[in-house]
Design a protein around this motif. Sequence first.
Motif, mmCIF file in Angstrom:
data_model
loop_
_atom_site.group_PDB
_atom_site.id
_atom_site.type_symbol
_atom_site.label_atom_id
_atom_site.label_comp_id
_atom_site.label_asym_id
_atom_site.label_seq_id
_atom_site.Cartn_x
_atom_site.Cartn_y
_atom_site.Cartn_z
ATOM 1 N N UNK A 84 -9.886 -0.386 -1.801
ATOM 2 C CA UNK A 84 -10.377 1.085 -0.754
ATOM 3 C C UNK A 84 -11.470 1.681 -1.354
ATOM 4 N N UNK A 85 -11.913 2.099 -0.410
ATOM 5 C CA UNK A 85 -13.023 2.461 -0.206
ATOM 6 C C UNK A 85 -12.521 4.087 -0.221
ATOM 7 N N UNK A 143 -8.515 7.247 7.451
ATOM 8 C CA UNK A 143 -7.495 8.414 7.293
ATOM 9 C C UNK A 143 -6.234 8.764 6.357
ATOM 10 N N UNK A 144 -5.672 10.200 6.373
ATOM 11 C CA UNK A 144 -5.144 10.924 4.865
ATOM 12 C C UNK A 144 -4.919 9.287 4.491
ATOM 13 N N UNK A 149 -3.203 8.222 -3.283
ATOM 14 C CA UNK A 149 -3.976 9.388 -4.385
ATOM 15 C C UNK A 149 -3.748 8.847 -5.724
ATOM 16 N N UNK A 150 -2.143 8.294 -5.974
ATOM 17 C CA UNK A 150 -2.216 8.894 -7.601
ATOM 18 C C UNK A 150 -3.064 7.514 -8.566
ATOM 19 N N UNK A 157 -10.672 11.958 2.170
ATOM 20 C CA UNK A 157 -10.732 9.886 3.953
ATOM 21 C C UNK A 157 -10.255 9.046 2.137
ATOM 22 N N UNK A 158 -10.121 7.968 2.924
ATOM 23 C CA UNK A 158 -9.729 6.831 2.277
ATOM 24 C C UNK A 158 -10.043 5.652 3.472
ATOM 25 N N UNK A 159 -10.342 4.186 3.407
ATOM 26 C CA UNK A 159 -10.267 3.751 4.072
ATOM 27 C C UNK A 159 -9.773 2.085 3.836
ATOM 28 N N UNK A 160 -9.437 1.474 4.098
ATOM 29 C CA UNK A 160 -9.894 -0.316 3.437
ATOM 30 C C UNK A 160 -11.456 -0.696 3.642
#
Length: 362
Positions: free
Chosen positions: A250-251, A290-291, A297-298, A356-359
């Motif tokens: 994840x980024x 994306x959210x 998050x964990x 924010x996160x993305x693959x």
Amino acid sequence: MNRIVKLSMVIFFLSICSCRQEKAEGPDYYVIPVVDTGVEVHLYEMMGIKKEYLSEKTKRGKEDADYNYDSNQPSYTKLNSEGASLPDSTEKWALIRDNITGRVWEAKTADGSIHDRNTFFTFEEAQDHVDWLNSIKYGGFSNWRIPNLKELSSIIHFEKKFPSSNTDYFKNQYSSFYWSSTECVDDNRFAWGILFQRGVALNHFKKVRYCFRAVCIENEAFEHVKLFGDQTIRFKDNGDGTVTDYSTGLMWQKDCSKNKTGEKKKNKFKWHDARVFSEESDYAGYTDWRLPNIKELISIVDYRKEYPAIYSIFNDTIDNGDFMSSTPNGKSQCPYILPLKNGDFDIAGTPSYIRLVRNFTE
């Protein structure tokens, strides 16, 4: 080959040349792949609302059910007491292998044995139980442990309730509190665990008896733990306001304090606005943000710290706020949130911060 294994192979060669070593003392079992939450239904579907009745803005705000990735879908194998694989159709098994994380779990029974679900443990008694499992090499393993909070949360199925787990494999599961090995930083008389009634984190006094399920780890997964226990290998600051986590693929947005919403440009978002903002962001030149779901998050929580309980590479100015996930709770009609003060997670409908996160793709 899933993306976690591929990334592990790439980073292994990079690690040979690494000159800085900041590894945790002993194996860092908090290093664990992210398993999908299991949520496949949208909140509006849980509420009995048809999609055609949603506003156009609401349709733009994607949620957990819109982001299911095949390589991370929950996958389990039943094992016998010798550790051998069994067909899914078998009605009696001793262990459960998580095929994504490489963790092997003790199966609970209803036969009056030491594995019976009605055998409850204080924190100390749970440790005695894993010592006994190791002494007999139960299932062929001698590395049984009390699971940490990340490991225990990995088996939560967030679409299910009473209990919030996959009972096709985790049979005889109570909707109760289960111990983890994660102690409260501010008072080690208490330890964290999961309330499987609805999949939330709580802490309790160690001398009270609660449910408990032991865990161990397979060799391939242990290599993953050893490699990414070094945070200088696990994380990379990309220099553009993003951080790559090679252990999960994840980024992340590094500093989320600049995310603003509404006319007054506040940092806290309502759930709908958070989903739309994330989906339409072009932060750092990427357009596939994306959210994050609650398990994602964990994954960046450091449960050995608090205020904030997050890995130090994320040095933003929002230290202790509640962070919102894309994972809904159908009964409360609210999302799961994660407060950074200590990394517990629960359900709340109040405006919260977002990251924010993305693959990550090479």
